[in-house]
Design a protein around this motif. Sequence first.
Motif, PDB file in Angstrom:
ATOM      1  N   CYS A 152     137.606  69.247  32.218  1.00  9.92           N
ATOM      2  CA  CYS A 152     136.274  68.767  32.575  1.00  9.92           C
ATOM      3  C   CYS A 152     135.381  68.886  31.339  1.00  9.92           C
ATOM      4  O   CYS A 152     135.368  69.924  30.682  1.00  9.92           O
ATOM      5  CB  CYS A 152     135.724  69.604  33.716  1.00  9.92           C
ATOM      6  SG  CYS A 152     134.005  69.281  34.083  1.00  9.92           S
ATOM      7  N   CYS A 155     132.394  71.771  32.492  1.00 10.06           N
ATOM      8  CA  CYS A 155     132.678  73.204  32.676  1.00 10.06           C
ATOM      9  C   CYS A 155     133.945  73.660  31.946  1.00 10.06           C
ATOM     10  O   CYS A 155     134.182  74.848  31.821  1.00 10.06           O
ATOM     11  CB  CYS A 155     132.769  73.546  34.157  1.00 10.06           C
ATOM     12  SG  CYS A 155     134.213  72.838  34.953  1.00 10.06           S
ATOM     13  N   CYS A 187     135.287  67.369  36.465  1.00 16.96           N
ATOM     14  CA  CYS A 187     136.060  67.875  37.594  1.00 16.96           C
ATOM     15  C   CYS A 187     135.305  67.527  38.874  1.00 16.96           C
ATOM     16  O   CYS A 187     134.161  67.089  38.841  1.00 16.96           O
ATOM     17  CB  CYS A 187     136.277  69.385  37.481  1.00 16.96           C
ATOM     18  SG  CYS A 187     134.795  70.347  37.777  1.00 16.96           S
ATOM     19  N   CYS A 190     131.874  69.381  39.331  1.00 22.62           N
ATOM     20  CA  CYS A 190     130.822  68.921  38.418  1.00 22.62           C
ATOM     21  C   CYS A 190     130.399  67.507  38.782  1.00 22.62           C
ATOM     22  O   CYS A 190     129.206  67.179  38.698  1.00 22.62           O
ATOM     23  CB  CYS A 190     131.294  68.967  36.970  1.00 22.62           C
ATOM     24  SG  CYS A 190     131.471  70.669  36.377  1.00 22.62           S
TER      25      CYS A 190
HETATM   26 ZN   LIG Z   1     133.665  70.832  35.743  1.00 20.63          ZN
END
Ligand SMILES: [Zn+2]
Length: 197
Positions: A152, A155, A187, A190
Amino acid sequence: MNENYFAKLNAINVNDKTEKKGKLTYLSWAWAWGEIKKLYPDATYTIYENKDGWCYHTDGKTAWVKTGVTVNGIEYIEYLPVMDAYNKSIPLDKVTSFDVNKTIQRSLTKACARHGLGLYIYAGEDLPECEEQKPEPKPEPKKETVEIPAKCEKCGNTILPVMHEGKKFTGEQIIRSSKKKFGKALCWDCAMKANEN
Ligand SMILES: [Zn+2]
């Protein structure tokens, strides 16, 4: 019963339960029956025997089976010739118990489809038998390659597949849609947060 049982069964995704053999698409009978029994524990099925008690019927040249599946008090009966993988009837003297058994399972699965379950996989089967319709060749849409597993971009966690409201989203699907929407690989969590903003 008020619920539309057909719609309920028809909405079940059977894509990863099918298998192609020759020209025919098979849906696993054991799986199909399990799905129906989970939702409708009173469901029953019948393999209709001929007058001699055989589980197939014959005119002396070919053979066929007759099966019925009852769901929600409605029975759908399905007749199916004993066929090879190319949709051709097997001559009676070549029919084996294995062929009959396979045809019974296929016939029962098809009867389940009349109740809605996996009906769409049979949609292409009513084509004329001698001539297979060739679909127009479509230009392959260019797909941006996506590397899996990917991290991601927000994050830093690996983007994992997610089950959401009964649907499965693969890592690749999540990456593609987040790239399209937000311009970067995110992801699920997120992407959800980005959606709220
Ligand atoms: Zn993420």
